[in-house]
Write a protein that holds these residues in place. Structure first.
Motif, mmCIF file in Angstrom:
data_model
loop_
_atom_site.group_PDB
_atom_site.id
_atom_site.type_symbol
_atom_site.label_atom_id
_atom_site.label_comp_id
_atom_site.label_asym_id
_atom_site.label_seq_id
_atom_site.Cartn_x
_atom_site.Cartn_y
_atom_site.Cartn_z
ATOM 1 N N ARG A 1 61.092 27.660 70.884
ATOM 2 C CA ARG A 1 62.306 28.216 70.993
ATOM 3 C C ARG A 1 62.682 29.135 69.694
ATOM 4 N N ILE A 2 62.380 28.630 68.533
ATOM 5 C CA ILE A 2 62.354 29.680 67.150
ATOM 6 C C ILE A 2 61.500 30.902 67.355
ATOM 7 N N ASN A 3 60.137 30.475 67.922
ATOM 8 C CA ASN A 3 59.355 31.624 67.990
ATOM 9 C C ASN A 3 59.672 32.657 69.025
ATOM 10 N N GLU A 4 60.494 32.234 70.080
ATOM 11 C CA GLU A 4 61.040 33.143 71.130
ATOM 12 C C GLU A 4 62.091 34.122 70.510
ATOM 13 N N VAL A 5 62.895 33.546 69.367
ATOM 14 C CA VAL A 5 63.968 34.465 68.824
ATOM 15 C C VAL A 5 63.442 35.179 67.327
ATOM 16 N N LYS A 6 62.432 35.066 67.078
ATOM 17 C CA LYS A 6 61.803 35.619 65.821
ATOM 18 C C LYS A 6 60.982 37.013 66.401
ATOM 19 N N LYS A 7 61.050 37.902 65.466
ATOM 20 C CA LYS A 7 60.528 39.019 65.322
ATOM 21 C C LYS A 7 59.654 39.231 63.968
ATOM 22 N N HIS A 8 58.233 39.000 64.186
ATOM 23 C CA HIS A 8 57.359 39.106 62.734
ATOM 24 C C HIS A 8 57.048 40.652 62.582
ATOM 25 N N LEU A 9 57.517 41.327 61.508
ATOM 26 C CA LEU A 9 57.541 42.558 61.321
ATOM 27 C C LEU A 9 55.785 43.082 60.655
ATOM 28 N N ASP A 10 55.195 41.964 60.077
ATOM 29 C CA ASP A 10 53.902 41.993 59.766
ATOM 30 C C ASP A 10 53.951 43.252 58.698
ATOM 31 N N ALA A 11 54.751 43.249 57.768
ATOM 32 C CA ALA A 11 54.764 44.222 56.566
ATOM 33 C C ALA A 11 53.609 44.235 55.674
ATOM 34 N N SER A 12 52.662 43.363 55.642
ATOM 35 C CA SER A 12 51.759 43.472 54.789
ATOM 36 C C SER A 12 50.805 44.528 55.190
ATOM 37 N N HIS A 13 50.856 44.979 56.448
ATOM 38 C CA HIS A 13 49.954 46.013 57.063
ATOM 39 C C HIS A 13 50.636 47.470 56.886
ATOM 40 N N GLU A 14 52.036 47.525 56.237
ATOM 41 C CA GLU A 14 52.389 48.568 56.259
ATOM 42 C C GLU A 14 52.301 49.403 54.714
ATOM 43 N N LYS A 15 51.732 50.582 54.722
ATOM 44 C CA LYS A 15 51.642 51.359 53.654
ATOM 45 C C LYS A 15 52.862 51.718 52.961
ATOM 46 N N THR A 16 52.786 51.518 51.534
ATOM 47 C CA THR A 16 53.792 51.948 50.742
ATOM 48 C C THR A 16 53.433 52.667 49.425
ATOM 49 N N GLN A 17 54.172 53.752 49.226
ATOM 50 C CA GLN A 17 53.890 54.614 48.176
ATOM 51 C C GLN A 17 53.809 53.737 46.749
ATOM 52 N N LYS A 18 52.492 53.669 46.016
ATOM 53 C CA LYS A 18 52.475 53.217 44.722
ATOM 54 C C LYS A 18 52.466 53.983 43.684
ATOM 55 N N THR A 19 53.166 53.874 42.587
ATOM 56 C CA THR A 19 53.202 54.662 41.382
ATOM 57 C C THR A 19 51.794 54.135 40.528
ATOM 58 N N PHE A 20 51.338 55.026 39.567
ATOM 59 C CA PHE A 20 50.308 54.625 38.656
ATOM 60 C C PHE A 20 50.578 53.339 38.085
ATOM 61 N N TRP A 21 52.003 52.873 37.692
ATOM 62 C CA TRP A 21 52.191 51.788 36.860
ATOM 63 C C TRP A 21 52.180 50.575 37.978
ATOM 64 N N ASP A 22 52.592 50.722 39.124
ATOM 65 C CA ASP A 22 52.553 49.785 40.185
ATOM 66 C C ASP A 22 50.819 49.408 40.248
ATOM 67 N N SER A 23 50.032 50.213 40.480
ATOM 68 C CA SER A 23 48.517 50.208 40.639
ATOM 69 C C SER A 23 48.083 49.337 39.476
ATOM 70 N N LEU A 24 48.686 49.875 38.480
ATOM 71 C CA LEU A 24 47.876 49.192 36.962
ATOM 72 C C LEU A 24 48.356 47.614 37.056
ATOM 73 N N LYS A 25 49.764 47.537 37.246
ATOM 74 C CA LYS A 25 49.971 46.129 37.095
ATOM 75 C C LYS A 25 49.341 45.389 38.128
ATOM 76 N N ARG A 26 49.305 45.668 39.347
ATOM 77 C CA ARG A 26 48.493 45.238 40.220
ATOM 78 C C ARG A 26 47.021 44.657 40.131
ATOM 79 N N LYS A 27 46.162 45.752 39.222
ATOM 80 C CA LYS A 27 45.055 45.466 38.776
ATOM 81 C C LYS A 27 44.973 44.349 37.484
#
Length: 280
Positions: free
Chosen positions: A231-257
């Motif tokens: 029932r819960i699965n029927e009414v949920k919509k999984h967006l799978d945001a991990s596959h969406e490309k987002t604009q990263k700044t230099f500082w974002d990339s540095l923080k991730r590294k």
């Protein structure tokens, strides 16, 4: 075991029907829980909280997050501070929100933050002790088909932990019920962390459904499926945001590294305390 076409192995089907008749019961003492690290996922989690407030009034969403204050205006959210422990990704950090939820409720419904709810949810759910999930398949066959490069470390850790792989089950991870089961759920969370770190140190940072299956097998948890999960699965919509490309700044990339190297070194140091398990 359920394949992608929805068919079940006859023995699994018989076992499921027997369990449902003898043990399944309505449960009101449950909550939802999710992981929301970084602004994108905090924003998504707040939308999920809004959906739950509308379609599951009175039910709590427990959130593990790096910014608790971001949820101050969400009346149905209990947020607690958490910083990523996963080396590259935070998939296995979900165990902390499940652990927190089970400290307060009999059942924790782990739902990914990038999920929207589009219909009413039940006030009570039908659950068995252990794990309730949707997609289930033989673990080895799943890995052979989708991630054959993971077969070697899978067999290695199964040998270390004395897990019979013919009985281990792959678990779809985006919507999972974890129920208290006499303390087995605590062992499950412990094994999830250990096995997740083992795979990460081998350079495998995804595939949490594999780790869930191994941890459940080691902890001795029953894995089942119920009409409430459907029932819960029927009414949920999984967006799978991990596959969406987002604009990263230099500082974002540095923080991730920097974060990667910090988490990697921390995991290596922690693993030295159990050298035999992680490095032999």
């Amino acid at each position: 075991m359920f394949c992608r076409q929805g068919k079940a192995h006859p023995e699994i089907g018989r076992k499921k029907r027997f369990l449902e008749k003898t043990m399944i019961k309505p449960e009101k003492d449950f909550c939802f829980c999710t992981l929301a690290l970084r602004s994108k996922y905090r924003s998504l989690a707040k939308k999920l909280a809004g959906d739950l407030e509308k379609y599951a009034p009175g039910k709590l969403l427990i959130v593990a997050t790096d910014d608790v204050n971001d949820f101050n205006n969400c009346k149905n959210v209990s947020a607690f501070k958490h910083q990523q422990t996963g080396i590259l990704h935070c998939y296995h950090d979900k165990r902390f929100e499940v652990e927190k939820a089970l400290s307060r409720f009999s059942v924790a419904i782990q739902i990914d933050a990038d999920t929207r709810i589009v219909g009413s949810l039940p006030e009570t759910i039908e659950v068995l002790p252990g794990i309730t999930a949707g997609h289930q398949a033989n673990l080895v066959k799943h890995v052979e088909k989708y991630n054959p490069e993971r077969l070697k470390p899978l067999k290695q850790i199964a040998s270390k932990l004395d897990i019979p792989l013919d009985k281990a089950i792959y678990i779809g991870e985006s919507l999972v019920f974890v129920s208290r089961d006499g303390g087995k759920e605590k062992e499950f969370i412990k094994q999830w962390g250990m096995i997740g770190r083992y795979f990460e140190l081998k350079g495998i940072h995804g595939g949490e459904g594999i780790i869930l299956g191994l941890a459940a097998a080691k902890a001795g948890l029953t894995i089942s499926r119920s009409s409430s999960w459907d029932r819960i699965n029927e009414v949920k919509k999984h967006l799978d945001a991990s596959h969406e490309k987002t604009q990263k700044t230099f500082w974002d990339s540095l923080k991730r590294k920097l974060g990667y190297h910090y988490n990697f070194n921390r995991a290596r140091v922690a693993a030295l305390k159990d050298f035999e398990f992680y490095y032999r």
